[in-house]
Design an enzyme around this catalytic site. Structure first.
Site: not given
Ligand code: UD1
Length: 419
Positions: A22-23, A118, A123, A307, A399
């Protein structure tokens, strides 16, 4: 509202085939916006999030053909005329933000509703936006949206304060069509990053270093169509490994990359499971000796995946001894604990740590899935609990797990979906 009814019926045994990731597929689908030629994606999982991304791309005038019998998606972004993802789709899926980088690079502007998905923490998307800004984009904030504009992005040196998966993907995709070279430091190293880079390189991008701390992207004038097979879903792998363990079963997983689930394998072994990398796939056996406690700390890849935290916690409720789990990636990812406690787990939270006393005799009851992986954890707990576990809000689970009920039934689980 649909529900899952899960009954305890002993050890799971047999074989299960893991679907495409999925990711991986979501950022790859978004990246097809970068070319006007057709891209074919094989092993695309049949999931609600993939369906939402198909509709989202259709809303941007991408020609989408989805054949989920064969798990093939054909996407062609001939005329992208809009730069905005509709709010009703964006709020349903955080990965909608991954269209922003490709749209900005292709169209010169991208407007994003602040994303949903989620509810596992704040986030924010500040790191994505920081990257676009450093590449020359101007940002404008509105009531519930942000718009980035740049006639042509230019290469830049970008340091990510945190190795965010989404920010790495968004910036890497946008930089593929930028003027000059972009270097992104402290990037995410997840296998899904490597898969996206390999897809983009097949489209003609020049990306080096994916899978390491630093990614270098030499921008090109245009990208072309390609064909790509997405990697197997490592979180689905981990979930079925835990399903074998929590039922003290013996399950063979096919279509796996064991290297992608190394921390899960290590932790299962610490608990006393036998995990064998065989020619047919990964075999997980938990029927040789009593399972014991272990401690877990979630970290960016190659650390233990956030995850898999909730599913592993479900397992730890059933083993001998006290375990500790520390969640470091998301600040609000313990919502499954109150539900596991309703089943008798007695878990306590101290700050970012959860203490699991273990040796619990789980008892089925009515529980609610609060997010995708929390829902999966409740299904796993239900497999080991006495009586029937009734799980509501299962759209979260659907999902991200393709044919979850069918696959679990295939290895002997007593689970049904009722409306
Ligand atoms: C992706 C995965 C999700 C997984 C996560 C961490 C997808 C579609 N989803 O989510 O399943 O749980 O990686 O392995 O691939 N953050 C910030 N600022 C930003 C972006 C992120 O502070 O601009 C923080 C987030 O709030 C969180 C952490 O960084 O605490 C990790 O987020 P991130 O690695 O970006 O996860 P996603 O890409 O949303």
């Amino acid at each position: 509202m649909a529900k899952f009814l899960v009954k305890d019926n002993g050890p799971l045994t047999g074989e299960v085939t893991i679907s495409g990731s999925k990711n991986s597929v979501l950022p790859i689908m978004a990246a097809t916006l970068l070319s006007d030629e057709e891209c074919v994606i094989c092993d695309a999982p049949d999931l609600r999030d993939v369906d939402v991304m198909c509709r989202l791309l259709e809303g941007l005038d991408v020609e989408v053909n989805a054949d989920f019998k064969e798990n093939i998606l054909s996407l062609r972004a001939v005329n992208v005329t809009r730069n905005e993802v509709p709010f009703d789709l964006a709020k349903r899926m955080r990965a909608s933000i991954l269209t922003m980088g490709p749209l900005l690079a292709r169209m010169g502007s991208a407007r994003a509703a602040l994303p949903g998905g989620c509810a596992i923490g704040a986030r924010p998307i500040d790191l994505h936006l920081k990257g676009f800004e450093l590449m020359g984009a101007e940002l404008e904030y509105g009531a519930n949206y942000v718009e980035a504009r740049a006639d042509r992005l230019r290469g830049a040196k970008i340091y990510l304060d945190y190795p965010s998966v989404g920010a790495t993907e968004n910036i890497m995709a946008a930089a593929s069509l930028a003027d000059g070279t972009t270097v992104i430091e402290n990037v995410a190293k997840e296998p899904e990053i490597v898969d996206l880079a390999s897809f983009l390189n097949k489209m003609g991008a020049r990306i080096k270093g994916a899978g390491t701390d630093t990614i270098k992207i030499e921008g090109v004038e245009r990208l072309h169509g390609t064909k790509h097979i997405v990697i197997p879903d490592r979180i689905e792998m981990g979930t079925f490994m835990v399903a074998a363990a929590i039922t003290r079963g013996d399950v063979l997983l096919r279509n796996v990359v064991p290297d992608h689930v190394r921390p899960v394998i290590a932790k299962l072994r610490e608990c006393g499971c036998l995990v064998e990398d065989t020619q047919e796939g990964l075999r997980v056996r938990a029927n040789e000796k009593p399972l014991v406690a272990t401690d877990i700390k979630t970290l960016p890849y190659p650390g233990f995946p956030t995850d898999m935290q909730s599913q592993f916690m479900a397992l730890l409720t059933t083993v001998e001894g006290r375990s500790t789990v520390i969640e470091t990636v998301f600040e609000n990812r313990y919502m499954h604990i109150s539900e596991l406690n309703r089943m008798g787990a007695n878990i306590t939270i101290e700050g970012r740590s959860a203490v699991i006393p273990g040796s619990t005799h789980l008892v089925g009851c009515q529980v609610m899935s609060t997010d995708l992986r929390a829902g999966a954890a409740l299904v796993l707990a239900g497999l080991a609990a006495e009586g029937t576990t009734e799980i509501s809000e299962i759209y979260h689970i659907e999902r991200g797990y393709s044919q979850f009920v069918e696959k679990l039934r295939g290895i002997g689980a007593d689970i049904s979906r009722v409306d």
